[in-house]
Design an enzyme around this catalytic site. Structure first.
Site, mmCIF file in Angstrom:
data_model
loop_
_atom_site.group_PDB
_atom_site.id
_atom_site.type_symbol
_atom_site.label_atom_id
_atom_site.label_comp_id
_atom_site.label_asym_id
_atom_site.label_seq_id
_atom_site.Cartn_x
_atom_site.Cartn_y
_atom_site.Cartn_z
ATOM 1 N N GLU A 74 0.880 -1.169 0.000
ATOM 2 C CA GLU A 74 0.000 0.000 0.000
ATOM 3 C C GLU A 74 0.915 1.215 0.000
ATOM 4 O O GLU A 74 1.572 1.500 1.000
ATOM 5 C CB GLU A 74 -0.885 -0.045 1.256
ATOM 6 N N ARG B 248 1.455 10.173 0.999
ATOM 7 C CA ARG B 248 1.970 11.087 2.018
ATOM 8 C C ARG B 248 3.200 11.796 1.496
ATOM 9 O O ARG B 248 3.779 12.632 2.182
ATOM 10 C CB ARG B 248 2.347 10.312 3.286
ATOM 11 N N LYS C 103 -10.713 -0.880 6.861
ATOM 12 C CA LYS C 103 -9.483 -0.704 7.617
ATOM 13 C C LYS C 103 -9.902 -0.289 9.032
ATOM 14 O O LYS C 103 -10.928 0.390 9.208
ATOM 15 C CB LYS C 103 -8.654 0.391 6.938
HETATM 16 C C1 3PG Z 1 -1.114 3.537 8.389
HETATM 17 O O1 3PG Z 1 -1.190 4.478 7.652
HETATM 18 O O2 3PG Z 1 -1.851 2.562 8.234
HETATM 19 C C2 3PG Z 1 -0.181 3.610 9.547
HETATM 20 O O3 3PG Z 1 0.613 4.742 9.490
HETATM 21 C C3 3PG Z 1 0.671 2.414 9.721
HETATM 22 O O4 3PG Z 1 0.826 2.334 11.076
HETATM 23 P P1 3PG Z 1 2.168 1.776 11.717
HETATM 24 O O5 3PG Z 1 3.253 2.708 11.258
HETATM 25 O O6 3PG Z 1 1.932 1.846 13.213
HETATM 26 O O7 3PG Z 1 2.355 0.382 11.235
#
Ligand code: 3PG
Length: 212
Positions: A42, A46, A129
């Protein structure tokens, strides 16, 4: 759950959340993920490189590339033009969901409570999600939400790691888990592609051990 999303997540119980500053980093990350046995990524909107990275990564054999952090229709359009196979949002936007559905592309909006789950179900979305997973109560919250919403499958992301992946994947309502622990910013900045492949292989081994 649309059949394509169901089969995509069944084949990809671990969905890495990738943040890259260049398309070439994206390609190296994608190759390392595949080397470790992970078959999807994914790639998040960003960074400015997101669309270019998605486009470049679609060339990698054995990798299904989705777009993450899609928060409006403009980004969703950019993602699909770049070749993204699915769209993930950190929240619920009916506009983004309807746009993806209109394009026939799987969409995974984030929902963390009953109201958002009802909004998702109204649009025919039953796989969501769950973000930020640990901060929103993690497994106990997902189990509690599953009582009134037994038809919903969750993809927890945010605070998932090698340490708790097995616990999450042991929950039947959880379709897959997302996270960035195998593609941390410092690993990419330091070009530690072998480490990314090793952490990916470890994640897949944990998922297999959990019966996924
Ligand atoms: C996301 O966008 O799903 C999160 O930033 C991922 O979270 P994590 O960095 O705690 O795995």
């Amino acid at each position: 759950m649309t059949e394509s999303l169901a089969s995509m997540l069944a084949a990809n119980p671990v969905v890495p959340v990738v943040v890259v500053e260049s398309a070439s980093d994206g390609v190296e990350v994608g190759k390392a993920l595949v080397a470790g046995g992970i078959t999807t990524a994914e790639v998040t909107f960003r960074t400015r490189a997101a669309a270019d990275a998605i486009h470049a990564m679609t060339e990698i054999d054995g990798l299904t590339v989705g777009a993450g952090t899609v928060i409006n229709i403009a980004q969703a359009k950019e993602a699909l033009a770049a070749g993204a196979s699915y769209i993930v949002s950190p929240g619920f936007s009916a506009d983004v969901v309807r746009f993806a559905q209109g394009e026939g592309v799987p969409v995974l909006p984030a929902c963390t409570d009953g109201s958002w789950l009802m909004a998702a179900l109204e649009l025919g979305v039953d796989t969501v999600k769950f973000f930020p997973a640990v901060a929103m109560g993690g497994i106990p919250t997902i189990k509690a939400l599953s009582a009134p919403f037994p038809q919903v499958r969750f993809v927890p992301t945010g605070g998932v790691s090698a340490a708790n992946l097995a616990d999450f994947l042991a929950v039947p309502a959880i379709a897959a888990c997302g996270g960035s622990w195998m593609v941390k910013k410092n690993l990419i900045a330091e070009q530690k592609w072998d480490t990314i492949a090793e952490l990916s292989a470890q994640a897949i081994a944990i998922a297999k051990e959990a019966g996924r």
